[in-house]
Enzyme design. Structure first.
Site, PDB file in Angstrom:
ATOM      1  N   CYS A 104     -49.089  82.834  26.099  1.00  0.00           N
ATOM      2  CA  CYS A 104     -49.073  81.536  26.729  1.00  0.00           C
ATOM      3  C   CYS A 104     -48.318  80.766  25.555  1.00  0.00           C
ATOM      4  CB  CYS A 104     -50.160  80.451  27.131  1.00  0.00           C
ATOM      5  SG  CYS A 104     -49.411  79.339  27.551  1.00  0.00           S
ATOM      6  N   CYS A 143     -49.747  77.476  24.852  1.00  0.00           N
ATOM      7  CA  CYS A 143     -51.149  77.489  24.354  1.00  0.00           C
ATOM      8  C   CYS A 143     -51.259  78.175  23.340  1.00  0.00           C
ATOM      9  CB  CYS A 143     -52.271  78.497  24.796  1.00  0.00           C
ATOM     10  SG  CYS A 143     -51.817  78.448  27.112  1.00  0.00           S
ATOM     11  N   ASP A 144     -50.244  78.866  22.675  1.00  0.00           N
ATOM     12  CA  ASP A 144     -50.913  79.694  20.654  1.00  0.00           C
ATOM     13  C   ASP A 144     -49.411  79.601  20.623  1.00  0.00           C
ATOM     14  OD1 ASP A 144     -53.222  80.091  22.185  1.00  0.00           O
ATOM     15  OD2 ASP A 144     -52.652  81.776  22.616  1.00  0.00           O
TER      16      ASP A 144
END
Length: 312
Positions: free
Chosen positions: A136, A139-140
């Site tokens: 992701c 997300c990261d």
């Protein structure tokens, strides 16, 4: 076989499931939640979560899910271990079999079983989980500002992730197995016109290396019918973008899904085609797949369940 009658059954323990349990508990629906194969959902496989509102310093993914669990329990949610192995949604009350040994009859059902990111199947993907391997970018990606990353995949998702990461990282390699991109024309153009992105066609990632995290990827480049070249490429992050598999298989005989398997709901709602059955979170979301959107849809599902009872 043992049978239990419920008002509200929630399947899945990610942000959608736990949020549904919080709302259903406060609405006196006496929710029972089965946590599934991965208690806490996908967030338990990540380290720091920095984009969930209310945590200005960020929070560990497992801690966040534990907080949500405790909040659900505070409002009376009965949280249990177990995996759904069969369903009968042909009529109400809906019959759900857990672990092949217990039948639950429920008046309302909230499906929050999530989706599983597809991986290449390399042992190193597990070895470096949370240490440079991610599925992701949204997300990261922030953790890789001004660093070098690689994205695996050749479709729209991979191109979107590469473009997103190019806004953060200093260099993005797009590792593509085929000699072409499968993405839409507009996404292909965005990738090709971005000076930070380098596309490596006819390449396969066969391993990762590094001491305390990912430091590089082992690559195989196809040169012809029988020829290939092996070399190592230094990177700081390795992003998988080869798709997700919604955990919807057990519900497919009764609910409509798209070609990938995402449960179809009435636009803008978690309502499925079956009254009293709702789908929340990543199992019904091919577009966003974020903790906050999953939590929001879990809230919607619980409110819809409450309204279902009010209308009866």
């Amino acid at each position: 076989m043992e049978t239990e009658r419920l008002k509200c059954l929630i399947i899945g323990s990610g942000p959608a499931g736990y949020t549904a349990a919080i709302y259903a508990g406060r609405a006196n629906l006496s929710p029972v939640l089965y946590s599934g194969l991965q208690p806490g959902g996908q967030l338990t496989t990540t380290t720091d979560v920095e984009n969930f509102p209310g945590y200005p310093q960020g929070i560990n993914g497992t801690e966040l899910m534990e907080d949500l669990r405790k909040q659900a329990e505070r409002f009376g949610a009965d949280i249990r271990a177990g995996v759904v192995t069969a369903t009968d949604l042909s009529k109400s009350p809906y019959r759900i079999t857990v672990d092949g040994s217990k039948i639950l009859e429920t008046e309302t059902l909230i499906i929050a079983t999530g989706a599983t990111a597809k991986y290449l199947g390399l042992a190193d993907e597990q070895k470096y989980a949370g240490m440079g391997v991610s599925a992701c970018a949204t997300c990261d990606g922030f953790f890789y500002r001004k660093k070098t990353v690689a994205v695996v995949g050749g479709g729209d998702t991979a191109c979107e992730e590469a473009v997103y990461l190019a806004g953060l990282a200093s260099k993005v390699y797009l590792i593509v197995r085929k000699p072409y991109l499968r993405a839409s024309k507009v996404m292909q153009e965005r990738v090709m016109n971005n000076e930070k992105i380098e596309v490596l066609f006819e390449h396969n990632a066969v391993g990762l290396f590094g001491e305390d995290g990912v430091e590089g990827v082992h690559l195989v480049k196809r040169l012809g019918e029988a020829d290939e070249e092996r070399y190592d490429l230094a990177i700081d992050g390795f992003f998988l973008a080869i798709g997700h598999k919604p955990n919807s298989e057990v519900f497919k005989p009764y609910l409509d899904t798209d070609e990938v398997g995402y449960i179809l709901t009435e636009p803008g709602t978690p309502r499925t085609k079956i009254p009293g059955v709702f789908a929340a979170g990543d199992v019904a979301d091919p577009h966003y797949r974020q903790a906050i959107t999953a939590a929001a849809s879990g809230c919607q599902a619980a409110i819809e369940a409450e309204r279902y009872f009010s209308a009866k």
